[in-house]
Write an enzyme that holds these catalytic residues in place. Sequence first.
Site, PDB file in Angstrom:
ATOM      1  N   LYS A 130       0.845  -1.199   0.000  1.00 46.82           N
ATOM      2  CA  LYS A 130       0.000   0.000   0.000  1.00 46.82           C
ATOM      3  C   LYS A 130       0.881   1.249   0.000  1.00 46.82           C
ATOM      4  O   LYS A 130       2.079   1.170   0.284  1.00 46.82           O
ATOM      5  CB  LYS A 130      -0.923  -0.022   1.210  1.00 46.82           C
ATOM      6  N   TYR A 148      17.831  29.085  10.193  1.00 45.11           N
ATOM      7  CA  TYR A 148      16.653  29.817  10.651  1.00 45.11           C
ATOM      8  C   TYR A 148      16.462  29.666  12.151  1.00 45.11           C
ATOM      9  O   TYR A 148      16.590  28.565  12.689  1.00 45.11           O
ATOM     10  CB  TYR A 148      15.401  29.285   9.941  1.00 45.11           C
TER      11      TYR A 148
HETATM   12  C1  PLP Z   1      -0.595  -1.832   6.637  1.00 47.55           C
HETATM   13  C2  PLP Z   1      -1.209  -3.085   7.103  1.00 47.55           C
HETATM   14  C3  PLP Z   1      -0.408  -4.200   7.411  1.00 47.55           C
HETATM   15  C4  PLP Z   1       1.102  -4.153   7.392  1.00 47.55           C
HETATM   16  O1  PLP Z   1       1.549  -3.545   8.591  1.00 47.55           O
HETATM   17  P1  PLP Z   1       3.099  -3.442   8.904  1.00 47.55           P
HETATM   18  O2  PLP Z   1       3.131  -2.901  10.301  1.00 47.55           O
HETATM   19  O3  PLP Z   1       3.673  -2.470   7.937  1.00 47.55           O
HETATM   20  O4  PLP Z   1       3.658  -4.790   8.765  1.00 47.55           O
HETATM   21  C5  PLP Z   1      -1.046  -5.368   7.769  1.00 47.55           C
HETATM   22  N1  PLP Z   1      -2.393  -5.449   7.818  1.00 47.55           N
HETATM   23  C6  PLP Z   1      -3.189  -4.398   7.541  1.00 47.55           C
HETATM   24  C7  PLP Z   1      -4.661  -4.555   7.629  1.00 47.55           C
HETATM   25  C8  PLP Z   1      -2.632  -3.180   7.184  1.00 47.55           C
HETATM   26  O5  PLP Z   1      -3.421  -2.150   6.913  1.00 47.55           O
END
Ligand code: PLP
Length: 367
Positions: free
Chosen positions: A35, A261
Amino acid sequence: MPRPILATVHPEALRHNLDRARYFAPDARVWAVVKANAYGHGIERCFDALRGADGFALLDLAEAERLRALDWRGPIHLLEGVFEPRDLELCSRLHLWHTVHCNEQIDWLAAHKTLVPHRVFLKLNSGMNRLGFKPAAFRSAWARLNALPQVDEISLMTHFSDADGARGIAHQVAAFEEATADLPGERTVCNSAAMLRYAKQALHGAQSLAADWVREGIALYGSAPDFPEKRASDWDLQPAMTLSSRIIGTQALQAGDTVGYGSTFTADGPMRIGVVACGYADGYPRHAPTGTPVLVDGVRTRVVGRVSMDMLTVDLSALDAAGIGSEVVLWGRAASGAVLPIDEVASSAGTISYELMCAVAPRVPFR
Ligand SMILES: *Cc1c(COP(=O)(O)O)cnc(C)c1O
């Protein structure tokens, strides 16, 4: 010459980290969670290295289309399911497996016309209170789905809120066991943290917590979900991304001189600093304070003063040979092989590796 900032994706690290999932969850199939454009690494850039996974999990339908365009024929799981009824047409056409987390999604399925029944993952809200059916509503949701001709196999899933932390997962595992006790179907519960820390634990008596599928996200990209308790190297994970740049200027300071800054850094004696072509417009966190680690020519030093839009400044006091053109690694692996874990930078800036990976700006070229 283009501005020297560069993000590099390391396919061999992705392969290695995927292999680590095979080690921690030897009996499970592995979803490579890609994702958010593979956590900022780029789906297309990671695809070859990750095609050894058993499936890809994501939540954006356009990203699912990109995977099919790469000719991926295997499973794709939409972790949040569909957002509106017509998304189901794409699920039918591209054979996407999808989460079902609310009654509306079941209503939409019931009204959906499809020749191919869908594989769905019924999601239990076991305590995180984000997506999913409460335990008391789970069975009736399962029965509704099971009666639909539009539905083929029903798998069961939940997601942990504290797999990386002190509270742990026991309360959610108990809720999942109870709600799913005599239901058939494959199960998936583990994210990276649960896989690394608990996969050997039991689920449903004989089955390991890794269950039928693990959902490996952050560990694929070489970060330790439970930093600082554990470092990525403790889990034998390798950084999949390096953010690097070069020094484009230097300044000699005297005691009392300030930097950047807001003059947040004051030299307490003679010292030299380097100006790096990387700023918050590249995705480097503006909140990284003086002291945040950075590698110059493979040697660890620190950010000094405030990060600005296009530049940041680093301490070169102990780096006599460094100057214009010197390699700077903001996180990842230096040419020398030295590694600066992204987890250290994130922690110094008060955030987590996930956010830094996803925030690398579009203006940063990738290699
Ligand atoms: C993003 C996600 C994962 C992966 O999580 P990580 O902590 O990056 O391993 C697993 N299950 C769901 C439902 C997610 O949304």
